[in-house]
Design an enzyme around this catalytic site. Sequence first.
Site, PDB file in Angstrom:
ATOM      1  N   GLY A 184      -8.819  12.448   1.756  1.00 15.25           N
ATOM      2  CA  GLY A 184      -7.959  11.306   2.062  1.00 15.25           C
ATOM      3  C   GLY A 184      -7.392  11.305   3.458  1.00 15.25           C
ATOM      4  O   GLY A 184      -6.554  10.469   3.803  1.00 15.25           O
TER       5      GLY A 184
ATOM      6  N   GLY B 226       0.835   8.857   7.164  1.00 16.79           N
ATOM      7  CA  GLY B 226       1.216   9.179   5.796  1.00 16.79           C
ATOM      8  C   GLY B 226       2.372   8.328   5.344  1.00 16.79           C
ATOM      9  O   GLY B 226       3.123   7.768   6.161  1.00 16.79           O
TER      10      GLY B 226
ATOM     11  N   LYS C  29      -2.253   2.618  20.050  1.00 14.66           N
ATOM     12  CA  LYS C  29      -0.941   3.251  20.212  1.00 14.66           C
ATOM     13  C   LYS C  29      -0.616   3.481  21.680  1.00 14.66           C
ATOM     14  O   LYS C  29       0.517   3.265  22.128  1.00 14.66           O
ATOM     15  CB  LYS C  29      -0.908   4.554  19.426  1.00 14.66           C
TER      16      LYS C  29
ATOM     17  N   GLY D 260       0.843  -1.188   0.000  1.00  9.46           N
ATOM     18  CA  GLY D 260       0.000   0.000   0.000  1.00  9.46           C
ATOM     19  C   GLY D 260       0.877   1.236   0.000  1.00  9.46           C
ATOM     20  O   GLY D 260       2.058   1.190  -0.379  1.00  9.46           O
ATOM     21  N   THR D 261       0.338   2.342   0.437  1.00  4.65           N
ATOM     22  CA  THR D 261       1.117   3.583   0.398  1.00  4.65           C
ATOM     23  C   THR D 261       2.391   3.474   1.221  1.00  4.65           C
ATOM     24  O   THR D 261       3.460   3.938   0.798  1.00  4.65           O
ATOM     25  CB  THR D 261       0.275   4.762   0.910  1.00  4.65           C
ATOM     26  N   VAL D 262       2.320   2.844   2.398  1.00  8.36           N
ATOM     27  CA  VAL D 262       3.506   2.740   3.260  1.00  8.36           C
ATOM     28  C   VAL D 262       4.493   1.728   2.701  1.00  8.36           C
ATOM     29  O   VAL D 262       5.704   1.986   2.630  1.00  8.36           O
ATOM     30  CB  VAL D 262       3.103   2.365   4.698  1.00  8.36           C
TER      31      VAL D 262
END
EC number: 1.1.1.3
Length: 437
Positions: free
Chosen positions: A195, A311, A213, A20-22
């Site tokens: 997004g 991000g 977290k 994916g993006t990461v």
Amino acid sequence: MGEVNSVAKNPLKVAVAGLGTVGAETVKVLQKQANLMAARYGRTIKVVAVSARSRRDRGFAMEGIDWYDDPVQMAASADVDVVCELIGGSDGVAKAVVEAALAAGRHVVTANKALLAHHGVALAKTAESKGLTLGFEAAVAGGIPIIKALREGLAGNTISRVYGIMNGTCNYILTTMRESGRDFADVLADAQRLGYAEADPSFDVDGVDTAHKLSLLTSLAFGTQVNFDSIHIEGIRHVSATDIAFAEELGYRIKLLGIARKTASGGIEQRVHPCMVRKDEPVATVEGVFNSVVVEGDSVGRSVSIGRGAGAGPTASAVVADLIDIVASRQTPTFGIPADLLEPLPVWSMDQHVGAYYIRLMVEDHPGVFADIAAALRDSNVSMEAVIQRGRSPDEVVPVVLTLHETEEVRLNDALARISAIAAVVEPPRVIRIETL
């Protein structure tokens, strides 16, 4: 010349599960910075295997990289030193990938806070029993190296409290609500279009992501076993533009915070909920998609870190930081101390919380209504600090805002039950805790 050749011949071989993006950004960073990292650390880091749900172009060179349709098979059988799990999810394929990698004797780097929040201690024990690294810097506030800070940089401190803004989606929504005067649903829809929020934003806006977290930071800060189930969790759906405007008038900003601290009785409280914080507090000034984590220690005092929490770039940067630790042979226990020595987390009830509160009521503007509200507080042994009452005309519904002196939450709940029973109170009371930082 011989040293350069040895670097080229002995790379740290990495497999990436999830593009994916990461995942894609991680591969790009490693390819782009290969020479720099080799010069700094004497060894290259090379992606030699990847797995994803489709073979579409992700914007990086596939030369020299093997493709696997099955990420679990890749973790178990690829000729690699490290497996990066960037799929996500607390169970299923992500968990199977990590378990297969550890069983095969491979280090693991993950950005998966949900997996570690639910299975972190067991996975850490497996990794440590095999002398392997389980790195998760990317799992919490990607652009802030808070895991390394707690595990290493602040290791000489006795930590009393760790707290912060850990979800950029919620912080963006609350910031935009304050700046625009618009309500939650409207701003959330914009965040989804831009997004910043998922199509299903529940994990973010209901506080679950922050709680995942926080559970990891709690373990690192206090040497406890990860215990996600003991966290009190509230999200931001009930925060209105009206509440944000009143908060501004009272000198506060509303932030979704995750807070873990040692209590006077020796227990540890973990809670996630909207907080009113003074405008001059560092976390109050953190806006938009940025995160902030604050650690309070006996030697360092207050340490404040601010950065992008999510991000592709910030998260990939944190993944690469863990890979560099492996290249440099820097190895510490997953949660700072050996997993076998992590202590059970003392159970702490939210009823034990002591603090100040903001309450907004919507009431029919009849004579005597405020006296009934004051009586309900008195009967619950709760003390009022200030009141904002804006009546306009008889029979109209108006807001009444109260701030309360510090009290036990169990008393507050009793007062709220009494207030809700007053006929002129036409909506459930809206409550936000006022946090002293």
